[in-house]
Write a protein that holds these residues in place. Structure first.
Motif, PDB file in Angstrom:
ATOM      1  N   GLU A 132      -7.569  12.478  73.716  1.00 31.18           N
ATOM      2  CA  GLU A 132      -8.139  13.039  72.486  1.00 31.18           C
ATOM      3  C   GLU A 132      -9.556  12.511  72.257  1.00 31.18           C
ATOM      4  O   GLU A 132     -10.439  13.253  71.806  1.00 31.18           O
ATOM      5  CB  GLU A 132      -7.253  12.704  71.283  1.00 31.18           C
ATOM      6  CG  GLU A 132      -5.928  13.439  71.288  1.00 31.18           C
ATOM      7  CD  GLU A 132      -4.989  12.951  70.200  1.00 31.18           C
ATOM      8  OE1 GLU A 132      -4.172  13.758  69.744  1.00 31.18           O
ATOM      9  OE2 GLU A 132      -5.071  11.764  69.812  1.00 31.18           O
ATOM     10  N   GLN A 133      -9.783  11.274  72.575  1.00 31.86           N
ATOM     11  CA  GLN A 133     -11.122  10.710  72.424  1.00 31.86           C
ATOM     12  C   GLN A 133     -12.101  11.375  73.388  1.00 31.86           C
ATOM     13  O   GLN A 133     -13.250  11.617  73.039  1.00 31.86           O
ATOM     14  CB  GLN A 133     -11.095   9.197  72.644  1.00 31.86           C
ATOM     15  CG  GLN A 133     -10.427   8.449  71.524  1.00 31.86           C
ATOM     16  CD  GLN A 133     -10.372   6.949  71.756  1.00 31.86           C
ATOM     17  OE1 GLN A 133     -10.798   6.455  72.791  1.00 31.86           O
ATOM     18  NE2 GLN A 133      -9.828   6.228  70.787  1.00 31.86           N
ATOM     19  N   ARG A 135     -11.913  14.472  74.503  1.00 35.31           N
ATOM     20  CA  ARG A 135     -12.190  15.816  73.980  1.00 35.31           C
ATOM     21  C   ARG A 135     -13.097  15.767  72.765  1.00 35.31           C
ATOM     22  O   ARG A 135     -13.830  16.697  72.488  1.00 35.31           O
ATOM     23  CB  ARG A 135     -10.894  16.532  73.601  1.00 35.31           C
ATOM     24  CG  ARG A 135     -10.143  17.093  74.779  1.00 35.31           C
ATOM     25  CD  ARG A 135      -9.097  18.108  74.372  1.00 35.31           C
ATOM     26  NE  ARG A 135      -8.380  17.825  73.149  1.00 35.31           N
ATOM     27  CZ  ARG A 135      -7.148  17.309  73.089  1.00 35.31           C
ATOM     28  NH1 ARG A 135      -6.489  17.018  74.184  1.00 35.31           N
ATOM     29  NH2 ARG A 135      -6.567  17.118  71.923  1.00 35.31           N
ATOM     30  N   GLY A 136     -13.005  14.708  72.007  1.00 36.66           N
ATOM     31  CA  GLY A 136     -13.786  14.566  70.783  1.00 36.66           C
ATOM     32  C   GLY A 136     -12.884  14.686  69.568  1.00 36.66           C
ATOM     33  O   GLY A 136     -11.876  15.392  69.591  1.00 36.66           O
ATOM     34  N   THR A 137     -13.252  14.001  68.503  1.00 34.95           N
ATOM     35  CA  THR A 137     -12.430  13.965  67.296  1.00 34.95           C
ATOM     36  C   THR A 137     -12.241  15.349  66.688  1.00 34.95           C
ATOM     37  O   THR A 137     -11.129  15.755  66.384  1.00 34.95           O
ATOM     38  CB  THR A 137     -13.067  13.025  66.259  1.00 34.95           C
ATOM     39  OG1 THR A 137     -13.253  11.753  66.855  1.00 34.95           O
ATOM     40  CG2 THR A 137     -12.179  12.868  65.037  1.00 34.95           C
ATOM     41  N   ASP A 138     -13.321  16.075  66.507  1.00 33.76           N
ATOM     42  CA  ASP A 138     -13.235  17.383  65.870  1.00 33.76           C
ATOM     43  C   ASP A 138     -12.368  18.332  66.693  1.00 33.76           C
ATOM     44  O   ASP A 138     -11.492  19.021  66.158  1.00 33.76           O
ATOM     45  CB  ASP A 138     -14.614  17.988  65.663  1.00 33.76           C
ATOM     46  CG  ASP A 138     -15.428  17.208  64.650  1.00 33.76           C
ATOM     47  OD1 ASP A 138     -14.818  16.506  63.832  1.00 33.76           O
ATOM     48  OD2 ASP A 138     -16.660  17.313  64.681  1.00 33.76           O
ATOM     49  N   ALA A 139     -12.597  18.370  67.995  1.00 33.49           N
ATOM     50  CA  ALA A 139     -11.810  19.264  68.857  1.00 33.49           C
ATOM     51  C   ALA A 139     -10.338  18.869  68.849  1.00 33.49           C
ATOM     52  O   ALA A 139      -9.459  19.732  68.855  1.00 33.49           O
ATOM     53  CB  ALA A 139     -12.362  19.236  70.279  1.00 33.49           C
ATOM     54  N   SER A 140     -10.044  17.608  68.834  1.00 32.18           N
ATOM     55  CA  SER A 140      -8.663  17.135  68.850  1.00 32.18           C
ATOM     56  C   SER A 140      -7.918  17.555  67.589  1.00 32.18           C
ATOM     57  O   SER A 140      -6.755  17.947  67.638  1.00 32.18           O
ATOM     58  CB  SER A 140      -8.602  15.627  68.995  1.00 32.18           C
ATOM     59  OG  SER A 140      -9.126  15.228  70.235  1.00 32.18           O
ATOM     60  N   PHE A 141      -8.591  17.490  66.439  1.00 30.73           N
ATOM     61  CA  PHE A 141      -7.932  17.858  65.191  1.00 30.73           C
ATOM     62  C   PHE A 141      -7.777  19.375  65.071  1.00 30.73           C
ATOM     63  O   PHE A 141      -6.787  19.841  64.525  1.00 30.73           O
ATOM     64  CB  PHE A 141      -8.693  17.310  63.983  1.00 30.73           C
ATOM     65  CG  PHE A 141      -8.463  15.840  63.767  1.00 30.73           C
ATOM     66  CD1 PHE A 141      -7.192  15.335  63.565  1.00 30.73           C
ATOM     67  CD2 PHE A 141      -9.524  14.957  63.785  1.00 30.73           C
ATOM     68  CE1 PHE A 141      -6.968  13.983  63.371  1.00 30.73           C
ATOM     69  CE2 PHE A 141      -9.324  13.592  63.596  1.00 30.73           C
ATOM     70  CZ  PHE A 141      -8.035  13.120  63.389  1.00 30.73           C
ATOM     71  N   VAL A 142      -8.716  20.127  65.550  1.00 27.67           N
ATOM     72  CA  VAL A 142      -8.647  21.588  65.485  1.00 27.67           C
ATOM     73  C   VAL A 142      -7.562  22.100  66.406  1.00 27.67           C
ATOM     74  O   VAL A 142      -6.759  22.939  66.032  1.00 27.67           O
ATOM     75  CB  VAL A 142     -10.009  22.223  65.830  1.00 27.67           C
ATOM     76  CG1 VAL A 142      -9.893  23.723  65.975  1.00 27.67           C
ATOM     77  CG2 VAL A 142     -11.034  21.873  64.751  1.00 27.67           C
ATOM     78  N   GLU A 143      -7.494  21.548  67.626  1.00 26.53           N
ATOM     79  CA  GLU A 143      -6.514  21.997  68.616  1.00 26.53           C
ATOM     80  C   GLU A 143      -5.128  21.450  68.311  1.00 26.53           C
ATOM     81  O   GLU A 143      -4.129  22.097  68.579  1.00 26.53           O
ATOM     82  CB  GLU A 143      -6.928  21.547  70.010  1.00 26.53           C
ATOM     83  CG  GLU A 143      -8.184  22.195  70.494  1.00 26.53           C
ATOM     84  CD  GLU A 143      -8.703  21.561  71.770  1.00 26.53           C
ATOM     85  OE1 GLU A 143      -7.974  20.738  72.339  1.00 26.53           O
ATOM     86  OE2 GLU A 143      -9.811  21.894  72.191  1.00 26.53           O
TER      87      GLU A 143
END
Length: 144
Positions: A132-133, A135-143
């Motif tokens: 998740e890190q 991929r990035g925080t924003d992408a992880s929460f959206v996905e």
């Protein structure tokens, strides 16, 4: 103003908080100088020790609070029928009581915070996975 001077200013405020009603001007000055030095060192220690303290809570509030509480054993004036510190002719027991208070409150805070953290970690994840890190925080929460 630099981040370093912001930290030192905050360190002085944190350290004077437990003792503000019991010290004079020179005692407050002494506490501020000692707190700035101790907190600067404590913030740098996280790099050596390798613990995660993004907001420098341990280095500023923890170390600064300890400095402020222990400093009472030295610079408390004894106003309003309080016990004076060592620099004002008080007994060493005043410093001893402050040290016991630091240990007791520190142990309590550690145990309770650790227990709450474990409970939260069981119910929810407290840290992101390495994937998740990446991929990035924003992408992880959206996905996710």
């Amino acid at each position: 103003m630099s981040q370093q001077s912001d930290r030192e200013g905050l360190a002085g405020l944190v350290a004077i908080t437990p003792s503000c009603a019991f010290v004079g001007v020179w005692g407050a000055f002494f506490i501020g100088i000692v707190a700035a030095a101790v907190c600067t060192y404590a913030v740098q220690m996280k790099l050596v020790a390798g613990y995660d303290d993004t907001l420098d809570v341990v280095g500023i509030h923890g170390a600064g609070g300890i400095v402020g509480v222990l400093a009472l054993g030295f610079v408390a004036t004894g106003w309003d029928q309080g016990s004076p510190g060592l620099f004002y002719g008080g007994p060493p027991s005043v410093l001893g009581k402050q040290a016991v208070a630091v240990l007791a409150v520190g142990a309590y805070a550690f145990i309770v915070t650790f227990a709450i953290g474990k409970i939260i970690d069981r119910l929810f994840r407290m840290r992101m996975t390495p994937e998740e890190q990446d991929r990035g925080t924003d992408a992880s929460f959206v996905e996710g």
